[in-house]
Design a protein around this motif. Structure first.
Motif, PDB file in Angstrom:
ATOM      1  N   ASN A 149      -6.432  -8.461  -4.088  1.00 33.03           N
ATOM      2  CA  ASN A 149      -6.700  -9.187  -2.820  1.00 33.03           C
ATOM      3  C   ASN A 149      -5.407  -9.299  -1.919  1.00 33.03           C
ATOM      4  O   ASN A 149      -5.537  -9.567  -0.535  1.00 33.03           O
ATOM      5  CB  ASN A 149      -7.088 -10.532  -2.960  1.00 33.03           C
ATOM      6  CG  ASN A 149      -8.483 -10.596  -3.401  1.00 33.03           C
ATOM      7  OD1 ASN A 149      -9.486  -9.959  -3.397  1.00 33.03           O
ATOM      8  ND2 ASN A 149      -8.830 -11.460  -4.750  1.00 33.03           N
ATOM      9  N   ALA A 150      -4.088  -8.886  -2.406  1.00 33.78           N
ATOM     10  CA  ALA A 150      -3.076  -9.139  -1.686  1.00 33.78           C
ATOM     11  C   ALA A 150      -2.889  -7.951  -0.843  1.00 33.78           C
ATOM     12  O   ALA A 150      -3.230  -6.694  -1.227  1.00 33.78           O
ATOM     13  CB  ALA A 150      -1.840  -8.890  -2.513  1.00 33.78           C
ATOM     14  N   GLU A 151      -2.405  -8.045   0.338  1.00 29.68           N
ATOM     15  CA  GLU A 151      -1.875  -6.816   1.270  1.00 29.68           C
ATOM     16  C   GLU A 151      -0.462  -7.087   1.855  1.00 29.68           C
ATOM     17  O   GLU A 151      -0.184  -6.000   2.487  1.00 29.68           O
ATOM     18  CB  GLU A 151      -2.826  -7.242   2.535  1.00 29.68           C
ATOM     19  CG  GLU A 151      -4.252  -6.914   2.312  1.00 29.68           C
ATOM     20  CD  GLU A 151      -5.095  -7.190   3.388  1.00 29.68           C
ATOM     21  OE1 GLU A 151      -4.791  -7.647   4.319  1.00 29.68           O
ATOM     22  OE2 GLU A 151      -6.339  -6.640   3.392  1.00 29.68           O
ATOM     23  N   CYS A 167       2.084 -12.551  -1.617  1.00 30.99           N
ATOM     24  CA  CYS A 167       2.209 -12.597  -3.038  1.00 30.99           C
ATOM     25  C   CYS A 167       3.845 -12.171  -3.498  1.00 30.99           C
ATOM     26  O   CYS A 167       4.240 -11.164  -2.751  1.00 30.99           O
ATOM     27  CB  CYS A 167       1.211 -11.483  -3.944  1.00 30.99           C
ATOM     28  SG  CYS A 167       1.740 -11.090  -5.655  1.00 30.99           S
ATOM     29  N   LEU A 168       4.236 -12.582  -4.537  1.00 31.90           N
ATOM     30  CA  LEU A 168       5.779 -12.380  -4.790  1.00 31.90           C
ATOM     31  C   LEU A 168       5.335 -11.788  -6.180  1.00 31.90           C
ATOM     32  O   LEU A 168       4.873 -12.430  -7.130  1.00 31.90           O
ATOM     33  CB  LEU A 168       6.553 -13.622  -4.790  1.00 31.90           C
ATOM     34  CG  LEU A 168       8.126 -13.355  -4.974  1.00 31.90           C
ATOM     35  CD1 LEU A 168       8.403 -12.355  -3.908  1.00 31.90           C
ATOM     36  CD2 LEU A 168       8.821 -14.495  -4.773  1.00 31.90           C
ATOM     37  N   LEU A 169       5.890 -10.613  -6.583  1.00 31.13           N
ATOM     38  CA  LEU A 169       5.759  -9.917  -7.623  1.00 31.13           C
ATOM     39  C   LEU A 169       7.285  -9.716  -8.374  1.00 31.13           C
ATOM     40  O   LEU A 169       8.060  -8.836  -7.602  1.00 31.13           O
ATOM     41  CB  LEU A 169       5.050  -8.658  -7.664  1.00 31.13           C
ATOM     42  CG  LEU A 169       4.971  -7.684  -9.003  1.00 31.13           C
ATOM     43  CD1 LEU A 169       4.325  -8.494  -9.933  1.00 31.13           C
ATOM     44  CD2 LEU A 169       4.338  -6.400  -8.736  1.00 31.13           C
ATOM     45  N   VAL A 170       7.635 -10.504  -9.381  1.00 31.51           N
ATOM     46  CA  VAL A 170       8.789 -10.331  -9.942  1.00 31.51           C
ATOM     47  C   VAL A 170       8.823  -9.648 -11.217  1.00 31.51           C
ATOM     48  O   VAL A 170       8.076 -10.016 -12.195  1.00 31.51           O
ATOM     49  CB  VAL A 170       9.545 -11.947 -10.202  1.00 31.51           C
ATOM     50  CG1 VAL A 170      10.783 -11.950 -11.019  1.00 31.51           C
ATOM     51  CG2 VAL A 170       9.383 -12.560  -8.948  1.00 31.51           C
ATOM     52  N   LEU A 201       4.162   1.052  -8.526  1.00 31.26           N
ATOM     53  CA  LEU A 201       4.621   0.205  -7.315  1.00 31.26           C
ATOM     54  C   LEU A 201       4.683   1.101  -6.293  1.00 31.26           C
ATOM     55  O   LEU A 201       4.465   0.898  -5.135  1.00 31.26           O
ATOM     56  CB  LEU A 201       6.058  -0.108  -7.746  1.00 31.26           C
ATOM     57  CG  LEU A 201       6.349  -1.394  -8.527  1.00 31.26           C
ATOM     58  CD1 LEU A 201       7.619  -1.796  -8.723  1.00 31.26           C
ATOM     59  CD2 LEU A 201       5.566  -2.616  -8.289  1.00 31.26           C
ATOM     60  N   SER A 202       4.993   2.601  -6.558  1.00 34.22           N
ATOM     61  CA  SER A 202       4.949   3.523  -5.376  1.00 34.22           C
ATOM     62  C   SER A 202       3.472   3.661  -4.803  1.00 34.22           C
ATOM     63  O   SER A 202       3.170   3.855  -3.642  1.00 34.22           O
ATOM     64  CB  SER A 202       5.498   4.816  -5.967  1.00 34.22           C
ATOM     65  OG  SER A 202       5.565   5.815  -4.773  1.00 34.22           O
ATOM     66  N   MET A 203       2.545   3.880  -5.742  1.00 33.90           N
ATOM     67  CA  MET A 203       1.129   4.034  -5.577  1.00 33.90           C
ATOM     68  C   MET A 203       0.675   2.845  -4.788  1.00 33.90           C
ATOM     69  O   MET A 203      -0.156   2.902  -3.692  1.00 33.90           O
ATOM     70  CB  MET A 203       0.289   4.176  -6.667  1.00 33.90           C
ATOM     71  CG  MET A 203       0.624   5.517  -7.415  1.00 33.90           C
ATOM     72  SD  MET A 203      -0.013   5.556  -9.323  1.00 33.90           S
ATOM     73  CE  MET A 203      -1.868   4.867  -8.899  1.00 33.90           C
ATOM     74  N   TRP A 204       0.874   1.647  -5.055  1.00 37.96           N
ATOM     75  CA  TRP A 204       0.463   0.432  -4.365  1.00 37.96           C
ATOM     76  C   TRP A 204       1.203   0.522  -2.848  1.00 37.96           C
ATOM     77  O   TRP A 204       0.591  -0.144  -2.127  1.00 37.96           O
ATOM     78  CB  TRP A 204       0.926  -0.861  -5.066  1.00 37.96           C
ATOM     79  CG  TRP A 204       0.103  -1.032  -6.397  1.00 37.96           C
ATOM     80  CD1 TRP A 204      -0.986  -0.326  -6.780  1.00 37.96           C
ATOM     81  CD2 TRP A 204       0.170  -1.994  -7.294  1.00 37.96           C
ATOM     82  NE1 TRP A 204      -1.599  -0.761  -7.796  1.00 37.96           N
ATOM     83  CE2 TRP A 204      -0.805  -1.860  -8.452  1.00 37.96           C
ATOM     84  CE3 TRP A 204       1.280  -2.953  -7.704  1.00 37.96           C
ATOM     85  CZ2 TRP A 204      -0.984  -2.603  -9.570  1.00 37.96           C
ATOM     86  CZ3 TRP A 204       1.054  -3.691  -8.800  1.00 37.96           C
ATOM     87  CH2 TRP A 204      -0.091  -3.726  -9.744  1.00 37.96           C
ATOM     88  N   ILE A 230       2.018  -3.094  -1.002  1.00 40.46           N
ATOM     89  CA  ILE A 230       3.374  -3.608  -1.326  1.00 40.46           C
ATOM     90  C   ILE A 230       3.983  -3.278   0.247  1.00 40.46           C
ATOM     91  O   ILE A 230       4.105  -2.435   0.696  1.00 40.46           O
ATOM     92  CB  ILE A 230       4.084  -2.678  -2.138  1.00 40.46           C
ATOM     93  CG1 ILE A 230       3.472  -3.440  -3.488  1.00 40.46           C
ATOM     94  CG2 ILE A 230       5.674  -2.940  -2.351  1.00 40.46           C
ATOM     95  CD1 ILE A 230       4.147  -2.525  -4.862  1.00 40.46           C
ATOM     96  N   ASN A 231       4.663  -4.248   0.686  1.00 41.51           N
ATOM     97  CA  ASN A 231       5.621  -4.184   1.975  1.00 41.51           C
ATOM     98  C   ASN A 231       6.785  -3.881   1.635  1.00 41.51           C
ATOM     99  O   ASN A 231       7.471  -3.188   2.458  1.00 41.51           O
ATOM    100  CB  ASN A 231       5.482  -5.601   2.757  1.00 41.51           C
ATOM    101  CG  ASN A 231       4.168  -5.889   3.645  1.00 41.51           C
ATOM    102  OD1 ASN A 231       3.409  -5.103   3.621  1.00 41.51           O
ATOM    103  ND2 ASN A 231       4.296  -6.717   4.387  1.00 41.51           N
TER     104      ASN A 231
END
Length: 258
Positions: free
Chosen positions: A15-17, A195-198, A85-88, A94-95
Protein backbone atom coordinates in the motif's frame (compact mmCIF):
# COMPACT_ATOMS: atom_id res chain seq x y z
CA UNK A 1 10.22 -14.84 11.45
CA UNK A 2 6.65 -14.32 12.68
CA UNK A 3 4.05 -14.85 9.94
CA UNK A 4 2.04 -11.95 11.37
CA UNK A 5 5.07 -9.68 11.05
CA UNK A 6 5.67 -10.82 7.49
CA UNK A 7 2.01 -10.32 6.55
CA UNK A 8 2.02 -6.84 8.10
CA UNK A 9 5.18 -5.99 6.16
CA UNK A 10 3.67 -7.27 2.90
CA UNK A 11 0.52 -5.19 3.38
CA UNK A 12 2.53 -2.12 4.35
CA UNK A 13 4.77 -2.24 1.27
CA UNK A 14 1.86 -3.19 -1.02
CA UNK A 15 0.00 0.00 0.00
CA UNK A 16 2.99 2.33 0.27
CA UNK A 17 3.80 4.97 -2.34
CA UNK A 18 6.49 7.03 -0.62
CA UNK A 19 8.94 4.55 0.92
CA UNK A 20 12.27 5.84 2.20
CA UNK A 21 14.90 3.11 2.54
CA UNK A 22 17.87 3.18 4.94
CA UNK A 23 20.56 0.61 4.14
CA UNK A 24 23.77 -0.51 5.79
CA UNK A 25 26.48 -3.13 5.36
CA UNK A 26 24.07 -6.02 5.90
CA UNK A 27 22.57 -5.68 2.43
CA UNK A 28 26.02 -5.84 0.82
CA UNK A 29 27.23 -8.89 2.75
CA UNK A 30 24.85 -10.90 0.56
CA UNK A 31 27.03 -9.77 -2.37
CA UNK A 32 30.15 -11.10 -0.65
CA UNK A 33 31.29 -7.80 0.85
CA UNK A 34 32.42 -7.88 4.48
CA UNK A 35 30.62 -5.78 7.04
CA UNK A 36 32.51 -3.90 9.75
CA UNK A 37 31.51 -5.00 13.23
CA UNK A 38 30.43 -8.64 13.06
CA UNK A 39 32.62 -11.56 14.10
CA UNK A 40 33.90 -11.82 10.52
CA UNK A 41 33.88 -8.08 9.84
CA UNK A 42 36.63 -5.72 8.80
CA UNK A 43 37.31 -4.49 12.33
CA UNK A 44 38.42 -8.00 13.27
CA UNK A 45 41.39 -7.38 10.95
CA UNK A 46 42.29 -3.93 12.24
CA UNK A 47 41.04 -1.31 14.72
CA UNK A 48 38.56 1.39 13.66
CA UNK A 49 41.39 3.92 13.93
CA UNK A 50 42.91 2.72 10.67
CA UNK A 51 39.91 4.28 8.88
CA UNK A 52 40.27 7.63 10.65
CA UNK A 53 41.26 10.95 9.13
CA UNK A 54 44.23 11.11 11.54
CA UNK A 55 45.61 7.76 10.40
CA UNK A 56 45.13 8.75 6.75
CA UNK A 57 47.39 11.78 7.19
CA UNK A 58 49.91 9.97 9.41
CA UNK A 59 50.25 6.77 7.35
CA UNK A 60 48.78 7.38 3.87
CA UNK A 61 50.46 4.35 2.24
CA UNK A 62 49.30 1.94 4.91
CA UNK A 63 45.85 3.53 4.92
CA UNK A 64 45.49 3.05 1.16
CA UNK A 65 46.78 -0.51 1.32
CA UNK A 66 44.10 -1.40 3.85
CA UNK A 67 41.31 0.53 2.11
CA UNK A 68 42.02 -0.86 -1.35
CA UNK A 69 42.24 -4.43 -0.06
CA UNK A 70 39.12 -4.29 2.10
CA UNK A 71 36.77 -1.58 0.82
CA UNK A 72 37.19 -1.61 -2.96
CA UNK A 73 35.05 -4.22 -4.70
CA UNK A 74 34.76 -3.31 -8.40
CA UNK A 75 33.65 -6.82 -9.37
CA UNK A 76 30.93 -7.18 -6.73
CA UNK A 77 27.45 -7.62 -8.18
CA UNK A 78 24.11 -6.48 -6.76
CA UNK A 79 22.10 -9.20 -5.05
CA UNK A 80 18.36 -9.83 -5.12
CA UNK A 81 17.79 -7.26 -2.36
CA UNK A 82 19.37 -4.48 -4.42
CA UNK A 83 17.48 -5.57 -7.53
CA UNK A 84 14.08 -5.61 -5.83
CA UNK A 85 14.63 -2.13 -4.40
CA UNK A 86 15.39 -0.92 -7.92
CA UNK A 87 12.21 -2.57 -9.20
CA UNK A 88 10.13 -0.93 -6.47
CA UNK A 89 11.64 2.44 -7.28
CA UNK A 90 10.72 2.00 -10.95
CA UNK A 91 7.22 0.99 -9.88
CA UNK A 92 6.86 4.26 -7.96
CA UNK A 93 6.91 2.79 -4.46
CA UNK A 94 10.34 3.99 -3.32
CA UNK A 95 11.09 7.71 -3.17
CA UNK A 96 14.62 7.56 -1.83
CA UNK A 97 17.40 5.22 -0.73
CA UNK A 98 19.80 6.61 1.89
CA UNK A 99 22.76 4.29 2.32
CA UNK A 100 25.76 4.02 4.61
CA UNK A 101 27.46 1.84 2.00
CA UNK A 102 30.25 3.08 -0.26
CA UNK A 103 30.16 0.21 -2.78
CA UNK A 104 27.74 1.66 -5.36
CA UNK A 105 25.70 -1.57 -5.58
CA UNK A 106 22.35 0.24 -5.40
CA UNK A 107 23.27 2.19 -8.53
CA UNK A 108 24.60 -0.94 -10.23
CA UNK A 109 21.20 -2.53 -9.64
CA UNK A 110 19.51 0.42 -11.34
CA UNK A 111 18.36 2.59 -8.43
CA UNK A 112 18.45 6.28 -9.31
CA UNK A 113 17.46 8.13 -6.15
CA UNK A 114 20.38 7.18 -3.91
CA UNK A 115 22.07 9.32 -1.27
CA UNK A 116 25.49 7.88 -0.40
CA UNK A 117 25.55 9.35 3.08
CA UNK A 118 29.07 8.13 3.83
CA UNK A 119 30.38 8.83 0.33
CA UNK A 120 31.87 6.49 -2.24
CA UNK A 121 34.92 4.32 -2.80
CA UNK A 122 34.80 4.96 -6.55
CA UNK A 123 36.76 8.21 -6.43
CA UNK A 124 39.29 10.22 -4.40
CA UNK A 125 39.92 13.97 -4.32
CA UNK A 126 42.88 16.27 -3.81
CA UNK A 127 42.28 18.13 -0.56
CA UNK A 128 43.67 21.32 -2.09
CA UNK A 129 42.47 21.72 -5.68
CA UNK A 130 39.65 19.13 -5.46
CA UNK A 131 40.82 17.31 -8.60
CA UNK A 132 38.99 13.99 -8.74
CA UNK A 133 40.85 10.73 -9.32
CA UNK A 134 39.11 7.43 -9.98
CA UNK A 135 40.16 4.57 -7.72
CA UNK A 136 41.54 2.86 -10.83
CA UNK A 137 43.82 5.88 -11.33
CA UNK A 138 44.96 5.63 -7.71
CA UNK A 139 45.80 1.95 -8.24
CA UNK A 140 47.83 2.81 -11.36
CA UNK A 141 49.64 5.63 -9.54
CA UNK A 142 50.45 3.26 -6.68
CA UNK A 143 52.31 0.99 -9.12
CA UNK A 144 54.51 3.75 -10.55
CA UNK A 145 54.80 6.57 -7.98
CA UNK A 146 56.34 6.50 -4.51
CA UNK A 147 54.07 9.31 -3.30
CA UNK A 148 51.04 8.23 -5.32
CA UNK A 149 48.72 9.82 -2.74
CA UNK A 150 49.99 13.37 -3.44
CA UNK A 151 48.26 15.39 -6.15
CA UNK A 152 50.52 16.50 -9.01
CA UNK A 153 47.88 18.74 -10.54
CA UNK A 154 48.49 21.61 -8.10
CA UNK A 155 51.22 23.06 -5.89
CA UNK A 156 51.30 23.95 -2.19
CA UNK A 157 54.02 24.74 0.31
CA UNK A 158 53.29 21.55 2.24
CA UNK A 159 52.70 18.26 0.43
CA UNK A 160 50.26 17.18 3.11
CA UNK A 161 47.81 19.79 1.85
CA UNK A 162 47.74 17.99 -1.52
CA UNK A 163 46.93 14.54 -0.20
CA UNK A 164 44.40 12.65 -2.30
CA UNK A 165 41.73 11.34 0.06
CA UNK A 166 39.12 8.73 -0.91
CA UNK A 167 35.67 10.25 -1.20
CA UNK A 168 34.15 8.38 1.71
CA UNK A 169 33.74 9.60 5.27
CA UNK A 170 36.45 8.59 7.73
CA UNK A 171 36.24 8.68 11.51
CA UNK A 172 36.80 12.28 12.55
CA UNK A 173 35.84 13.39 9.04
CA UNK A 174 32.69 14.89 7.51
CA UNK A 175 30.97 14.41 4.18
CA UNK A 176 28.88 16.50 1.82
CA UNK A 177 25.66 15.45 3.62
CA UNK A 178 27.10 16.28 7.06
CA UNK A 179 25.79 19.85 6.94
CA UNK A 180 22.68 21.45 8.41
CA UNK A 181 21.19 21.67 4.92
CA UNK A 182 22.07 18.06 4.10
CA UNK A 183 20.72 16.64 7.35
CA UNK A 184 17.54 18.73 7.09
CA UNK A 185 16.98 17.52 3.54
CA UNK A 186 17.12 13.90 4.76
CA UNK A 187 14.88 14.65 7.74
CA UNK A 188 12.28 16.15 5.38
CA UNK A 189 12.44 13.09 3.11
CA UNK A 190 11.81 10.79 6.06
CA UNK A 191 9.06 13.03 7.43
CA UNK A 192 7.21 12.79 4.11
CA UNK A 193 7.52 9.00 3.85
CA UNK A 194 4.54 6.68 4.27
CA UNK A 195 6.86 3.79 5.18
CA UNK A 196 10.43 3.55 6.44
CA UNK A 197 12.32 0.43 5.33
CA UNK A 198 15.53 -0.28 7.26
CA UNK A 199 17.84 -2.92 5.78
CA UNK A 200 21.09 -4.35 7.12
CA UNK A 201 22.05 -1.69 9.63
CA UNK A 202 22.25 -1.82 13.43
CA UNK A 203 21.45 1.92 13.56
CA UNK A 204 24.17 2.59 16.10
CA UNK A 205 26.41 5.06 14.23
CA UNK A 206 25.42 8.72 14.42
CA UNK A 207 24.07 10.75 12.77
CA UNK A 208 22.62 8.00 10.52
CA UNK A 209 21.19 6.24 13.58
CA UNK A 210 18.98 9.23 14.38
CA UNK A 211 17.10 9.27 11.07
CA UNK A 212 14.20 6.96 12.08
CA UNK A 213 13.26 9.48 14.77
CA UNK A 214 12.01 11.83 12.06
CA UNK A 215 9.22 9.64 10.68
CA UNK A 216 5.74 10.91 11.40
CA UNK A 217 3.73 9.40 14.23
CA UNK A 218 1.97 6.24 13.10
CA UNK A 219 4.14 5.72 10.02
CA UNK A 220 5.26 2.06 9.89
CA UNK A 221 8.92 1.08 9.99
CA UNK A 222 10.03 -2.31 8.70
CA UNK A 223 13.46 -3.43 9.97
CA UNK A 224 15.17 -6.36 8.26
CA UNK A 225 18.48 -6.96 10.01
CA UNK A 226 20.15 -10.02 11.50
CA UNK A 227 21.11 -8.14 14.66
CA UNK A 228 19.25 -5.93 17.11
CA UNK A 229 18.63 -2.22 16.65
CA UNK A 230 17.62 0.47 19.17
CA UNK A 231 14.26 0.78 17.39
CA UNK A 232 13.12 -2.85 17.52
CA UNK A 233 10.44 -2.29 20.15
CA UNK A 234 9.12 1.03 18.94
CA UNK A 235 5.46 1.46 18.14
CA UNK A 236 4.60 0.62 14.52
CA UNK A 237 7.91 -1.23 14.00
CA UNK A 238 7.97 -4.62 12.29
CA UNK A 239 11.23 -6.49 12.89
CA UNK A 240 12.47 -9.40 10.76
CA UNK A 241 15.85 -10.90 11.67
CA UNK A 242 16.53 -12.78 8.47
CA UNK A 243 18.23 -12.50 5.08
CA UNK A 244 17.37 -9.27 3.26
CA UNK A 245 17.35 -10.82 -0.21
CA UNK A 246 15.21 -13.76 0.91
CA UNK A 247 12.74 -11.56 2.79
CA UNK A 248 12.35 -8.94 0.07
CA UNK A 249 11.90 -11.71 -2.49
CA UNK A 250 9.08 -13.20 -0.38
CA UNK A 251 7.41 -9.81 -0.03
CA UNK A 252 7.81 -9.04 -3.72
CA UNK A 253 6.26 -12.38 -4.72
CA UNK A 254 3.27 -11.79 -2.45
CA UNK A 255 2.77 -8.27 -3.78
CA UNK A 256 2.75 -9.53 -7.37
CA UNK A 257 0.16 -12.19 -6.54
CA UNK A 258 -2.18 -9.78 -4.75
Amino acid sequence: MSMNTLKASINTIKNAEKIVVLTGAGISTESGIKDFRSRTGIYQLAPEYILSIDYFYQQPKEFYQFALENLYHPDAAPNSGHVILSMWEQAGKINQIITQNIDGLHQKAGSKNVIEFHGTMKTASCQNCRKIYTTEEILNRLKTLEEFYICDHCETKHKRNRYIKPDFVLFGDTGEWFTIEGINTIHNMINQADCLLVLGTSLKVTPFSTFPQYRRHGIPMIIINKGDTPYDFEEDSFVIQDSIGKTLSQINTEIKEC
